[in-house]
Design a protein around this motif. Sequence first.
Motif, mmCIF file in Angstrom:
data_model
loop_
_atom_site.group_PDB
_atom_site.id
_atom_site.type_symbol
_atom_site.label_atom_id
_atom_site.label_comp_id
_atom_site.label_asym_id
_atom_site.label_seq_id
_atom_site.Cartn_x
_atom_site.Cartn_y
_atom_site.Cartn_z
ATOM 1 N N LYS A 201 0.792 -1.223 0.000
ATOM 2 C CA LYS A 201 0.000 0.000 0.000
ATOM 3 C C LYS A 201 0.826 1.276 0.000
ATOM 4 O O LYS A 201 0.264 2.354 -0.236
ATOM 5 C CB LYS A 201 -0.899 0.022 1.259
ATOM 6 N N ASN A 202 2.127 1.180 0.231
ATOM 7 C CA ASN A 202 2.914 2.394 0.480
ATOM 8 C C ASN A 202 4.014 2.668 -0.534
ATOM 9 O O ASN A 202 4.785 3.602 -0.357
ATOM 10 C CB ASN A 202 3.552 2.306 1.888
ATOM 11 N N TYR A 203 4.111 1.868 -1.559
ATOM 12 C CA TYR A 203 5.243 2.061 -2.478
ATOM 13 C C TYR A 203 4.999 3.268 -3.393
ATOM 14 O O TYR A 203 3.877 3.552 -3.809
ATOM 15 C CB TYR A 203 5.511 0.804 -3.302
ATOM 16 N N SER A 204 6.100 3.950 -3.705
ATOM 17 C CA SER A 204 6.056 5.075 -4.643
ATOM 18 C C SER A 204 6.704 4.709 -5.977
ATOM 19 O O SER A 204 6.607 5.460 -6.944
ATOM 20 C CB SER A 204 6.775 6.294 -4.043
ATOM 21 N N TRP A 205 7.387 3.581 -6.015
ATOM 22 C CA TRP A 205 8.120 3.140 -7.206
ATOM 23 C C TRP A 205 7.834 1.661 -7.431
ATOM 24 O O TRP A 205 8.086 0.837 -6.547
ATOM 25 C CB TRP A 205 9.616 3.370 -6.995
ATOM 26 N N LEU A 206 7.310 1.333 -8.611
ATOM 27 C CA LEU A 206 7.059 -0.068 -8.964
ATOM 28 C C LEU A 206 7.599 -0.326 -10.360
ATOM 29 O O LEU A 206 7.113 0.229 -11.344
ATOM 30 C CB LEU A 206 5.566 -0.384 -8.910
ATOM 31 N N GLU A 207 8.603 -1.181 -10.437
ATOM 32 C CA GLU A 207 9.249 -1.500 -11.717
ATOM 33 C C GLU A 207 9.336 -3.012 -11.854
ATOM 34 O O GLU A 207 10.161 -3.663 -11.203
ATOM 35 C CB GLU A 207 10.649 -0.872 -11.773
ATOM 36 N N ILE A 208 8.471 -3.570 -12.705
ATOM 37 C CA ILE A 208 8.474 -5.024 -12.931
ATOM 38 C C ILE A 208 8.527 -5.298 -14.440
ATOM 39 O O ILE A 208 7.904 -6.233 -14.931
ATOM 40 C CB ILE A 208 7.247 -5.694 -12.283
ATOM 41 N N SER A 209 9.251 -4.487 -15.179
ATOM 42 C CA SER A 209 9.391 -4.680 -16.623
ATOM 43 C C SER A 209 10.214 -5.927 -16.913
ATOM 44 O O SER A 209 11.070 -6.333 -16.115
ATOM 45 C CB SER A 209 10.047 -3.452 -17.254
ATOM 46 N N ASP A 210 9.968 -6.516 -18.094
ATOM 47 C CA ASP A 210 10.728 -7.680 -18.556
ATOM 48 C C ASP A 210 10.749 -8.774 -17.490
ATOM 49 O O ASP A 210 11.787 -9.352 -17.188
ATOM 50 C CB ASP A 210 12.153 -7.246 -18.940
ATOM 51 N N LYS B 130 0.706 7.215 -3.332
ATOM 52 C CA LYS B 130 2.039 7.816 -3.333
ATOM 53 C C LYS B 130 2.817 7.506 -4.611
ATOM 54 O O LYS B 130 3.945 7.973 -4.780
ATOM 55 C CB LYS B 130 2.836 7.302 -2.132
ATOM 56 N N LEU B 131 2.226 6.729 -5.493
ATOM 57 C CA LEU B 131 2.940 6.255 -6.677
ATOM 58 C C LEU B 131 3.377 7.409 -7.573
ATOM 59 O O LEU B 131 2.581 8.288 -7.911
ATOM 60 C CB LEU B 131 2.043 5.310 -7.479
ATOM 61 N N ASN B 132 4.663 7.407 -7.962
ATOM 62 C CA ASN B 132 5.140 8.371 -8.953
ATOM 63 C C ASN B 132 5.863 7.699 -10.127
ATOM 64 O O ASN B 132 6.307 8.389 -11.047
ATOM 65 C CB ASN B 132 6.045 9.434 -8.306
ATOM 66 N N TYR B 133 5.970 6.373 -10.094
ATOM 67 C CA TYR B 133 6.582 5.666 -11.229
ATOM 68 C C TYR B 133 6.047 4.238 -11.283
ATOM 69 O O TYR B 133 6.136 3.491 -10.290
ATOM 70 C CB TYR B 133 8.103 5.642 -11.099
ATOM 71 N N LEU B 134 5.495 3.856 -12.448
ATOM 72 C CA LEU B 134 4.974 2.500 -12.660
ATOM 73 C C LEU B 134 5.455 1.993 -14.013
ATOM 74 O O LEU B 134 5.167 2.589 -15.047
ATOM 75 C CB LEU B 134 3.445 2.505 -12.612
ATOM 76 N N ASP B 135 6.189 0.890 -14.022
ATOM 77 C CA ASP B 135 6.744 0.343 -15.264
ATOM 78 C C ASP B 135 6.453 -1.158 -15.325
ATOM 79 O O ASP B 135 6.994 -1.947 -14.549
ATOM 80 C CB ASP B 135 8.255 0.596 -15.315
ATOM 81 N N MET B 136 5.566 -1.531 -16.264
ATOM 82 C CA MET B 136 5.270 -2.944 -16.541
ATOM 83 C C MET B 136 5.598 -3.290 -17.987
ATOM 84 O O MET B 136 5.054 -4.251 -18.540
ATOM 85 C CB MET B 136 3.789 -3.233 -16.275
ATOM 86 N N SER C 148 2.309 10.524 -11.679
ATOM 87 C CA SER C 148 3.285 9.486 -11.963
ATOM 88 C C SER C 148 3.549 9.358 -13.456
ATOM 89 O O SER C 148 2.841 9.906 -14.299
ATOM 90 C CB SER C 148 2.803 8.138 -11.417
ATOM 91 N N GLU C 149 4.571 8.597 -13.753
ATOM 92 C CA GLU C 149 4.863 8.134 -15.104
ATOM 93 C C GLU C 149 4.416 6.685 -15.199
ATOM 94 O O GLU C 149 4.798 5.848 -14.365
ATOM 95 C CB GLU C 149 6.359 8.251 -15.397
ATOM 96 N N ILE C 150 3.612 6.360 -16.197
ATOM 97 C CA ILE C 150 3.090 5.010 -16.380
ATOM 98 C C ILE C 150 3.601 4.466 -17.711
ATOM 99 O O ILE C 150 3.406 5.083 -18.763
ATOM 100 C CB ILE C 150 1.551 4.990 -16.360
#
Length: 477
Positions: A45-54, A72-78, A99-101
């Motif tokens: 619930k608290n992450y601001s950065w999520l990067e799970i690409s590739d 709080k999310l400001n970056y999401l990369d799938m 954020s950047e999606i």
Amino acid sequence: MHLSNNPSLLLNVDTDWIPPFQLHSIGLSSCRLGPMFPKWLLSQKNYSWLEISDGGISDRIPKSFWMTLSSKLNYLDMSHNKIYGTLPDLQILVTNIQSEIDLSFNNIEGTIPSFPKSVTSLFLNNNKFSNPIPFLCPKDKLNLQNLNLSNNLLSGLLPDCWVKFDQLLFLNLENNRFSGSIPASFGYLKKLQSLHLSNNRFLDVRSVTNCTSLSNLDLARYSLSGHIPTEIGNNLRGLSFLILKSNNSLSGHIPTEIGNNRKILDLHMNLESMTLLARLIDLSNNKLEGEIPLEISSLVGLVALNLSRNHLHGNITAIGHLTSLNALDLSNNRFSGEIPTSLADLNSLGVLDLSNNHFSGKIPTGPQLQTFNASSYKGNPGLCGMPLPKCPWDQLPDNNPGNNDNINRQDKSGIDDFHLGLYISVVLGFIIGFWGVCGSLVLKRYWRIAFFRFFGDVKDKLYVMVSVNIARIRRRQ
């Protein structure tokens, strides 16, 4: 938690596993997360950065993921997975995120939904989206600065709703099936700096010239017809990158107004693993005609110029003033006359193709022009000089085979006379040297007695000297 770029790392957890911790940052790109979507993310619930690409994910994104997305999310990369299915209306499910999606390079299809207006960058390129209308006609203005919808299945007319995107700096719509005219509301994109529309079916792009902050403009490989708009030179004074190549219906003259773009052209190209920073005009593979306008000589910062495969004619005098040029392709046109000597003074010129034109005369001598292969000049029957065959006026004045035979005979005659003189000299030297001495001894008795007496005295002196030295050595022993 940052464990990115570990392709051998396998997160083998139960599908119902709930981590006993809360992460503030999750970096797992290029790790083995799939093929199922990692549902343990739903408990975070608290992450601001999520990067799970590739991550090898080949699954749908569950709707519950979007509903539990951290505020709080400001970056999401799938990106670079094999995620499929459709996206829900994210403007309703996701709120208050700046954020950047990045969902690019997946297999997501269907309609592009509305996104939260606070999203600043959105990358949906290289998917299978087919309907952009709900997204491109939002209810409220968006804060989007970067938008990439390229390489999808989008088609039809662009909606006239671009006033809602007035914060855009970067827009990429290339490699789709859009058609018709660019809508007038494009003129509201006053901050837009980079626009990519290549490989679509637009027929009229004049509204683009109202985007007065443009520095990068790519209109290559689509159905643009008629003349090059003069507004490109008049309105887009800060234009740094212009691509109009492979517009097979583009015709007419190169507008003289293009000389107003003094900054032309900065290009950042990614060619496989090579990144090239250049200044470029590429108008190749069109139906342009007429002469190169003299105004192009004012583009002193131009590094690369490609006008190949058109119907241009006349001389290329203006090209010689482009002192920064290092790549020039004028092949497959109708240029004529001599290659200007000023072209030979372009010390930075590293790529040259003048083939298949009507150039004539001798290739100017300079530090660069003779270093190119003959293929750079082929297809110009009137052209000569290195690296092509010599010009007729540079050949030897007399090529008559009969005269060559005379020259050969004269050479042989000279050699025979030399040998004769040598033989005579040897014989005379022998006669004079031998008989000059021996003949005198035979004829003069006194000389003969004195000659043999001299050699007799020399022999006696040598004998006495050797005997004395031998006796001395024996006494010392």
